[in-house]
Design a protein around this motif. Structure first.
Motif, PDB file in Angstrom:
ATOM      1  N   UNK A 489       0.819  -1.226   0.000  1.00 13.15           N
ATOM      2  CA  UNK A 489       0.000   0.000   0.000  1.00 13.15           C
ATOM      3  C   UNK A 489       0.849   1.272   0.000  1.00 13.15           C
ATOM      4  N   UNK A 490       2.116   1.116  -0.094  1.00 14.63           N
ATOM      5  CA  UNK A 490       2.999   2.293  -0.041  1.00 14.63           C
ATOM      6  C   UNK A 490       2.654   3.276  -1.166  1.00 14.63           C
ATOM      7  N   UNK A 491       2.508   4.557  -0.777  1.00 17.35           N
ATOM      8  CA  UNK A 491       2.207   5.610  -1.734  1.00 17.35           C
ATOM      9  C   UNK A 491       0.734   5.853  -1.958  1.00 17.35           C
ATOM     10  N   UNK A 492      -0.133   5.025  -1.338  1.00 14.16           N
ATOM     11  CA  UNK A 492      -1.584   5.200  -1.492  1.00 14.16           C
ATOM     12  C   UNK A 492      -2.039   6.429  -0.714  1.00 14.16           C
ATOM     13  N   UNK A 493      -2.957   7.201  -1.289  1.00 15.06           N
ATOM     14  CA  UNK A 493      -3.458   8.410  -0.637  1.00 15.06           C
ATOM     15  C   UNK A 493      -4.227   8.061   0.624  1.00 15.06           C
ATOM     16  N   UNK A 494      -4.043   8.844   1.682  1.00 15.24           N
ATOM     17  CA  UNK A 494      -4.771   8.603   2.933  1.00 15.24           C
ATOM     18  C   UNK A 494      -6.265   8.862   2.766  1.00 15.24           C
ATOM     19  N   UNK A 495      -6.647   9.578   1.717  1.00 16.95           N
ATOM     20  CA  UNK A 495      -8.063   9.818   1.460  1.00 16.95           C
ATOM     21  C   UNK A 495      -8.821   8.518   1.193  1.00 16.95           C
ATOM     22  N   UNK A 496      -8.071   7.506   0.791  1.00 20.36           N
ATOM     23  CA  UNK A 496      -8.685   6.198   0.529  1.00 20.36           C
ATOM     24  C   UNK A 496      -9.398   5.683   1.780  1.00 20.36           C
ATOM     25  N   UNK A 550      -4.541  -2.004  14.322  1.00 21.35           N
ATOM     26  CA  UNK A 550      -3.221  -1.555  13.891  1.00 21.35           C
ATOM     27  C   UNK A 550      -3.290  -0.098  13.416  1.00 21.35           C
ATOM     28  N   UNK A 551      -2.179   0.614  13.591  1.00 22.90           N
ATOM     29  CA  UNK A 551      -2.106   2.013  13.172  1.00 22.90           C
ATOM     30  C   UNK A 551      -1.193   2.126  11.954  1.00 22.90           C
ATOM     31  N   UNK A 552      -1.735   2.632  10.837  1.00 21.63           N
ATOM     32  CA  UNK A 552      -0.945   2.819   9.617  1.00 21.63           C
ATOM     33  C   UNK A 552      -0.067   4.066   9.744  1.00 21.63           C
ATOM     34  N   UNK A 553       1.155   3.960   9.264  1.00 26.53           N
ATOM     35  CA  UNK A 553       2.072   5.112   9.259  1.00 26.53           C
ATOM     36  C   UNK A 553       1.864   5.919   7.983  1.00 26.53           C
ATOM     37  N   UNK A 554       1.813   7.228   8.131  1.00 24.36           N
ATOM     38  CA  UNK A 554       1.633   8.102   6.972  1.00 24.36           C
ATOM     39  C   UNK A 554       2.906   8.933   6.756  1.00 24.36           C
ATOM     40  N   UNK A 555       2.999   9.467   5.563  1.00 26.35           N
ATOM     41  CA  UNK A 555       4.177  10.273   5.209  1.00 26.35           C
ATOM     42  C   UNK A 555       4.223  11.545   6.046  1.00 26.35           C
ATOM     43  N   UNK A 556       5.388  12.192   6.050  1.00 29.09           N
ATOM     44  CA  UNK A 556       5.569  13.390   6.866  1.00 29.09           C
ATOM     45  C   UNK A 556       4.623  14.516   6.477  1.00 29.09           C
ATOM     46  N   UNK A 557       4.197  14.513   5.196  1.00 27.62           N
ATOM     47  CA  UNK A 557       3.249  15.562   4.781  1.00 27.62           C
ATOM     48  C   UNK A 557       1.801  15.157   5.021  1.00 27.62           C
ATOM     49  N   UNK A 558       1.584  13.929   5.549  1.00 33.58           N
ATOM     50  CA  UNK A 558       0.242  13.471   5.886  1.00 33.58           C
ATOM     51  C   UNK A 558      -0.628  13.118   4.708  1.00 33.58           C
ATOM     52  N   UNK A 559      -0.032  12.919   3.516  1.00 32.73           N
ATOM     53  CA  UNK A 559      -0.844  12.701   2.319  1.00 32.73           C
ATOM     54  C   UNK A 559      -0.896  11.249   1.872  1.00 32.73           C
ATOM     55  N   UNK A 560       0.114  10.467   2.178  1.00 27.86           N
ATOM     56  CA  UNK A 560       0.168   9.087   1.666  1.00 27.86           C
ATOM     57  C   UNK A 560       0.562   8.105   2.760  1.00 27.86           C
ATOM     58  N   UNK A 561       0.267   6.838   2.486  1.00 27.04           N
ATOM     59  CA  UNK A 561       0.681   5.757   3.371  1.00 27.04           C
ATOM     60  C   UNK A 561       2.112   5.375   3.054  1.00 27.04           C
ATOM     61  N   UNK A 562       2.874   5.027   4.093  1.00 30.97           N
ATOM     62  CA  UNK A 562       4.291   4.701   3.888  1.00 30.97           C
ATOM     63  C   UNK A 562       4.528   3.224   3.645  1.00 30.97           C
ATOM     64  N   UNK A 563       3.465   2.404   3.828  1.00 32.52           N
ATOM     65  CA  UNK A 563       3.656   0.958   3.696  1.00 32.52           C
ATOM     66  C   UNK A 563       4.163   0.329   4.986  1.00 32.52           C
ATOM     67  N   UNK A 564       4.012   1.044   6.121  1.00 36.04           N
ATOM     68  CA  UNK A 564       4.453   0.528   7.410  1.00 36.04           C
ATOM     69  C   UNK A 564       3.346   0.757   8.452  1.00 36.04           C
ATOM     70  N   UNK A 565       3.496   0.083   9.623  1.00 40.59           N
ATOM     71  CA  UNK A 565       2.588   0.300  10.750  1.00 40.59           C
ATOM     72  C   UNK A 565       3.353   0.934  11.902  1.00 40.59           C
TER      73      UNK A 565
END
Length: 654
Positions: A489-496, A550-565
């Protein structure tokens, strides 16, 4: 023990020579077996073919049997009459003797004015009272023998002569025992008076009347309120009375009126109804063995068009292969209740059987055969649903040596072959007092697997689905499977996550179940291997008290998933740990916890909870879980707790 042996054992306790005055039950039984039974009108239906040329016609066969039965049954009645009269005449002689003995004691006391506490007076009174009790035992023993032999005659001959014969016998002094009752009452009054007033001098009425004239020589003003002798002098005979017929409350009242009139103690009672037909059974203890109570019961049975049966509990089984016993002091040992009587000292279970399409005769037959094969007895059955029967509760008693693991394997095979769920639970206080329900989320509270839904928007649904399936079947470690899927899921928008949340579909019955459980005081939690934003949404929508995921980790800008928890992964073991933490926080025991889930990572919490339910789960999960629901709606969880459709309606309306 068989009644014949029981009768002989009890006869041996009677005074010398009395046994010969009892009815000869063995002789009567032998006559029935060798004569009456041979001509029974209870014909073997397997031998009654329509066009058989090798046997007489049905009418001819019946006519021949009736002719022979008429002769043999009349001979049996003549034999029984002779036995009854033998016992009754002896009873009359003993009554006359005992009354005469008492009249002598009264005459001496009146003439001499001796004090009531003299050793000789007390001893004579006590001995005479003991003789009366012994004669009462003789009466009851013979009356029971009459009942037993008549029941045998009815059962094997096909005739129903018990009721009219017993009514006929009820007019005999043996049954009415009026003089003996008066004598016993007078002796008990004297016995108590002597013990309560040891220093008083005997002061008879102005004109003392002998007992043969049916009056006590004491002035009523001198009698204490309680007129019972020591328990060692009371009969304490227990009798199980049952009345069956079409009038419910009237039948209860009919039995209890007789019990009250004859001053018996009620040990226990049971009531059951099938449409308008009811059965009321009561276990009573005689204080005075005046068997006239049976005459009154028979009259009530006729009045209410009911069937009367009664038995002495010495012949009642306490467990297959065992019988009731006498304690060292001669008291009859009985289980704690009539419910327990047939199968005491066993492990009690509840089995809930469920198929939303209806319980089939084929399943019910195989289910019953499985119980029989394991010596498991059905104590009670109750339907839980309305309409066509689809859910029933069984109260079971099991031998303590049943192999529960093998039994559960057989139950799983039976359930799978019939599409019918069987949930087996210990029938203890915790079954009725669950307080916390912990749910898995994906494919349990909601119909989707959320990671698969996110994967659709990320364009990796195929790859994620394969890993999910492998994890659900327990083929790969959950932590590893989660790491692989989240990595895709890395790079997927958090809006999903918002899109998925808006499209979640709750499992049928989820909202109703959660509302109902909250109304009756349950605490509810969701513990998911999915993701926290969606678990919180589910918590809010269903009114749950706790949510863990589980808690998904998001990118520093809060826009995408990092592919980690982030933080501890909620895997199977973590689910079980969280379940225990919530239980401790709410102050409930694990026996009071229900866990519901469908995946391999739910097995730990299903095992930890007092009731673990595999809901439409994978085969491996179903095989290991202790309870299964393979029906569409989550509301069926309430059936597992013993709630009926009527209960559910009340919860819905409120």
């Amino acid at each position: 023990m068989k009644f014949g042996k029981y009768l002989e054992e009890r006869k041996s306790r009677l005074p010398e020579g009395w046994a010969d005055k009892c009815i000869d039950y063995t002789k009567l039984k032998l006559f029935l077996k060798t004569t009456v039974y041979l001509h029974s009108v209870k014909l073997d239906p397997t031998q009654m073919t329509w066009d058989s040329k090798d046997q007489p016609s049905f009418a001819q066969l019946l006519s021949e049997r009736l002719a022979k039965l008429q002769i043999s049954e009349a001979e049996f009645i003549n034999m029984l009459d002779a036995e009854v009269l033998k016992s009754s005449n002896f009873f009359i002689e003993e009554c006359v003797r005992l009354v005469a003995e008492h009249d002598k004691i009264v005459a001496v006391r009146v003439a001499d004015g001796t004090s009531t506490n003299s050793a000789s007076t007390a001893e004579k009174t006590a001995q005479l009272l003991q003789d009366v009790v012994t004669l009462e035992r003789f009466v009851f023993l013979n009356y029971t023998g009459i009942i037993k032999i008549l029941k045998k005659s009815d059962r094997h001959s096909g005739l129903s002569i018990s009721d009219p014969y017993l009514f006929r016998v009820s007019s005999l002094p043996l049954v009415r025992a009026e003089k003996l009752s008066v004598l016993k009452q007078s002796l008990m009054n004297e016995f108590n008076y002597q013990n309560l007033h040891p220093n008083n001098v005997f002061r008879p009425s102005a004109t003392p009347t002998p007992l043969s004239a049916r009056r006590s020589p004491f002035s009523p003003t001198l009698l204490p309120a309680s007129t019972f002798p020591p328990t060692t002098l009371l009969p304490n005979q227990k009798v199980l009375v049952s009345l069956s017929g079409p009038h419910g409350t009237d039948i209860i009242g009919a039995v209890l009126s007789c019990v009250a009139q004859h001053n018996c103690d009620i040990e226990d009672f049971m009531f059951s109804r099938l449409y308008h037909n009811v059965t009321f059974g009561v276990l009573i203890t005689f204080k005075f063995q005046n068997v006239a109570i049976f005459q009154d019961l028979a009259a009530q049975a006729r009045k209410w068009d009911a069937t009367l049966t009664f038995d002495v509990p010495d012949m009642q089984a306490t467990e297959p292969g065992t019988k009731a016993q006498l304690t060292s002091n001669g008291q009859i040992y009985l289980p704690s209740s009539l419910d327990e009587a047939p199968y005491e000292n066993r492990v009690k279970y509840t089995a809930t059987v469920l198929n939303q399409n209806g319980l089939t005769p084929g399943f019910l037959f195989e289910w019953t055969q499985l119980l029989l094969a394991n010596r498991i007895s059905v104590e009670k059955m109750a339907r839980l649903n309305e309409g066509m029967i689809s859910c029933a509760d069984y109260k079971l008693s099991m031998p303590r040596d049943v192999d529960m693991e093998k039994l559960r394997e057989k139950l799983f095979d039976l359930s799978r072959s019939h599409g019918t769920d069987v949930a087996l639970q210990l029938n203890d206080v915790f079954r009725k007092n669950k307080r916390l329900v912990v749910f898995d989320m994906d494919s349990t509270l909601i119909q989707q697997e959320v990671i698969d839904e996110i994967a659709k928007y990320a364009g990796v649904v195929g790859e994620v689905a394969k890993i999910t399936e492998a994890a659900m079947n327990g083929e790969i470690d959950f932590k590893e499977s989660l790491r692989r899927r989240v990595g895709l899921l890395r790079g997927t928008s958090v809006d999903v996550l918002q899109t998925v949340k808006a499209n979640l579909t709750f499992m049928e019955g989820a909202r109703f179940l959660c509302r109902a459980l909250k109304k009756i005081g349950f605490k509810l939690a969701v513990i998911s291997g999915g993701f926290m934003p969606l678990a919180l949404h589910v918590k809010y929508e269903l009114g749950l008290d706790y949510a863990f995921a589980n808690q998904l980790k998001v990118s520093s800008d809060g826009l995408t998933l990092t592919g980690e928890t982030v933080g501890p992964i909620v895997d199977g073991q973590r689910k079980a740990e969280l379940l225990e933490v919530i239980a401790q926080a709410e102050g409930v025991t694990l026996d009071q916890v229900i866990a519901v889930g469908d995946g391999a990572n739910d097995l730990w919490m299903l095992a930890k909870a007092g009731l673990g339910i595999a809901f439409n789960a994978k085969p491996r999960v179903q095989q290991q879980a202790r309870a299964r629901i393979n029906q569409k709606s989550l509301k069926h969880v309430l059936y597992m707790l013993g709630y009926t459709d009527e209960d559910m309606k009340q919860l819905h309306d409120e």
